[in-house]
Design a protein around this motif. Structure first.
Motif, mmCIF file in Angstrom:
data_model
loop_
_atom_site.group_PDB
_atom_site.id
_atom_site.type_symbol
_atom_site.label_atom_id
_atom_site.label_comp_id
_atom_site.label_asym_id
_atom_site.label_seq_id
_atom_site.Cartn_x
_atom_site.Cartn_y
_atom_site.Cartn_z
ATOM 1 N N GLY B 4 5.463 2.189 13.067
ATOM 2 C CA GLY B 4 5.536 2.483 11.858
ATOM 3 C C GLY B 4 4.165 2.806 10.963
ATOM 4 O O GLY B 4 4.256 3.394 9.895
ATOM 5 N N TRP B 5 2.514 1.991 11.035
ATOM 6 C CA TRP B 5 2.005 1.444 10.361
ATOM 7 C C TRP B 5 0.869 2.554 11.253
ATOM 8 O O TRP B 5 -0.330 3.182 10.532
ATOM 9 C CB TRP B 5 1.193 0.010 10.484
ATOM 10 N N LYS B 35 -0.080 4.693 4.878
ATOM 11 C CA LYS B 35 0.237 3.702 5.231
ATOM 12 C C LYS B 35 -0.967 2.413 4.214
ATOM 13 O O LYS B 35 -1.830 1.166 4.271
ATOM 14 C CB LYS B 35 0.394 2.873 6.586
ATOM 15 N N LEU B 36 -2.377 3.515 5.158
ATOM 16 C CA LEU B 36 -4.111 3.009 4.613
ATOM 17 C C LEU B 36 -4.221 3.061 3.116
ATOM 18 O O LEU B 36 -4.312 1.764 2.370
ATOM 19 C CB LEU B 36 -4.806 4.276 5.785
ATOM 20 N N MET B 70 -0.245 -8.623 0.832
ATOM 21 C CA MET B 70 -0.351 -7.711 1.605
ATOM 22 C C MET B 70 1.229 -8.139 2.671
ATOM 23 O O MET B 70 0.320 -7.933 3.708
ATOM 24 C CB MET B 70 -1.439 -9.275 2.083
ATOM 25 N N ALA B 71 2.368 -8.828 2.221
ATOM 26 C CA ALA B 71 2.621 -9.371 3.171
ATOM 27 C C ALA B 71 3.043 -8.379 4.429
ATOM 28 O O ALA B 71 3.114 -8.421 5.425
ATOM 29 C CB ALA B 71 4.589 -9.736 2.439
ATOM 30 N N PRO B 72 3.502 -6.751 3.507
ATOM 31 C CA PRO B 72 4.043 -6.082 4.685
ATOM 32 C C PRO B 72 2.957 -5.831 6.071
ATOM 33 O O PRO B 72 3.258 -5.521 6.749
ATOM 34 C CB PRO B 72 4.037 -4.462 3.868
ATOM 35 N N SER B 79 3.327 -8.700 13.964
ATOM 36 C CA SER B 79 4.513 -8.021 14.536
ATOM 37 C C SER B 79 4.337 -8.171 16.339
ATOM 38 O O SER B 79 2.461 -6.730 16.796
ATOM 39 C CB SER B 79 4.313 -6.195 14.035
ATOM 40 N N PRO B 80 5.067 -8.123 17.695
ATOM 41 C CA PRO B 80 4.603 -7.870 18.711
ATOM 42 C C PRO B 80 4.475 -7.025 19.238
ATOM 43 O O PRO B 80 3.685 -6.852 19.913
ATOM 44 C CB PRO B 80 6.698 -8.449 18.892
#
Lengths: 181, 193
Positions: B4-5, B35-36, B70-72, B79-80
């Motif tokens: 997703g990122w 995302k950036l 900055m949570a996202p 993330s795994p």
């Protein structure tokens, strides 16, 4: 040789040093002595010393500079209240990208430091700092013809801040030494 | 791999291991464009504090791992999928937490002199550059008998360029002085084993 204004101020200077463990004496040498010293320093052959983890500068050992004259040593002795046997002195030049770092392997034993500056713009970096590990620091004023005496305890360590690009091609000439008492 | 990122990446562990002067990897166009941009926008809300010592001069945020702004991005790092990507790229066994996250801003006369980053448990240092600048290169040095020798590789900061390198006794590196109007903004930190 020494600015005669200091002749009657020994007691006051000694009191400052005794309290602060550091004293800075501006216009230390008489005009001609300073002029001659500046001239002789600029003619020295400096050796480069570069280790990325420790330092980058050029240096040259000095044996018979005016600062090592018995009259000057006696004056310094009257300030620190001890007889000075010898001043081990080195001339340094710091240019753009030069620095020294605090590093365990290179930390010196406690002692009495002498720093003599030929003048420099502190906006260019290259200032001498003393830190004690608590976050406190003291900067040695980089003013022309200025002598600083520092009693360096085991906790007090010296470094020269990185010289930045604003220095362009200027050279920071410094004399740094240690008193034998 | 799709998280997703980031875009899909072809994993080549050998590229990391065989890099000189010590193991590292450089990945351009790392985050997806949107995302950036959202990361840069979030960072603008963070405060940068000037830090100075014998070794460095730059501005840095606090640890961002608990920053609501900055949570996202933090969730993406934790993330795994991302941890597994780092494990696959480097071949190291890495913990999913803690991961240190700071943003740094280098401006005119800022620098970071030579050091190795070595600290208990640190295994991988990572950096994501968020601006294009002409100075403030990441410089990797060679080593001999445990001491750094000379700069063998210079990495020019480029927007969305990701760099990760192994932290070891010979991972000597530095950031060359930033000059002029350059604003070298990056986010980075360490993975632990």
């Amino acid at each position: 040789m020494i600015n005669p204004a200091y002749a009657n101020l020994t007691k006051e200077i000694r009191n400052v040093f005794s309290e602060e463990k550091m004293v800075t004496l501006a216009d230390f040498l008489e005009h001609d002595s300073f002029k001659n010293l500046s001239k002789s320093i600029s003619k020295l052959k400096f050796m480069p010393k570069k280790e990325p983890m420790h330092h980058s500068f050029t240096f040259c050992s000095l044996a018979d500079s005016p600062l090592q004259h018995p009259v000057v040593l006696a004056f310094i002795g009257s300030i620190i209240n001890k007889k000075v046997k010898r001043l081990r002195l080195r001339a340094f030049t710091f240019v753009w990208k030069d620095f020294t770092l605090l590093h365990d392997a290179h930390l010196e034993k406690p002692g009495l430091d002498i720093i003599f500056d030929f003048g420099w713009n502190q906006e260019w970096g290259g200032e001498v700092f003393y830190v004690d590990g608590t976050g406190a620091y003291r900067a040695v004023p980089p003013t022309k013809n200025t002598l600083t005496i520092v009693q360096r305890s085991a906790k007090l360590h010296r470094f020269v801040k990185y010289v930045n690009n604003h220095a362009e091609k200027h050279k920071h000439y410094l004399l740094i030494g240690c008193l034998d008492i | 791999m799709e998280t997703g990122w980031i875009h899909s990446l072809r994993i080549d562990r050998n590229r990391f291991k065989s890099a000189k002067p010590f193991s590292h990897i450089i990945i351009p166009h790392f985050l997806k464009k949107e995302k950036l941009q959202s990361l840069i926008t979030s960072l603008k809300r963070e405060k940068f504090h000037k830090k100075e010592s014998d070794l460095f001069q730059f501005s840095q945020t606090r640890d961002l791992s608990h920053s609501p702004n900055m949570a996202p991005f933090v969730q993406f790092l934790y993330s795994p999928q991302f941890i597994n990507l780092m494990i696959e790229m480097t071949g190291f066994s890495l913990k999913s937490r803690p991961i240190d996250i700071h943003a740094t801003l280098y401006q005119d006369t800022d620098y970071l002199l030579c050091h190795d980053d070595k600290l208990e448990g640190r295994k991988i240092a990572y950096l994501l550059y968020l601006t294009d600048v002409a100075s403030g290169n990441l410089e990797l040095l060679g080593s001999k008998n445990g001491m750094p020798t000379k700069v063998l590789k210079r990495i020019r900061p480029k927007k969305n360029l990701f760099v990760a390198f192994e932290v070891s006794k010979k991972s000597f590196h530095q950031v060359s002085e930033v000059e002029g109007n350059d604003q070298r903004l990056a986010i980075g930190g360490w993975f632990y084993d």
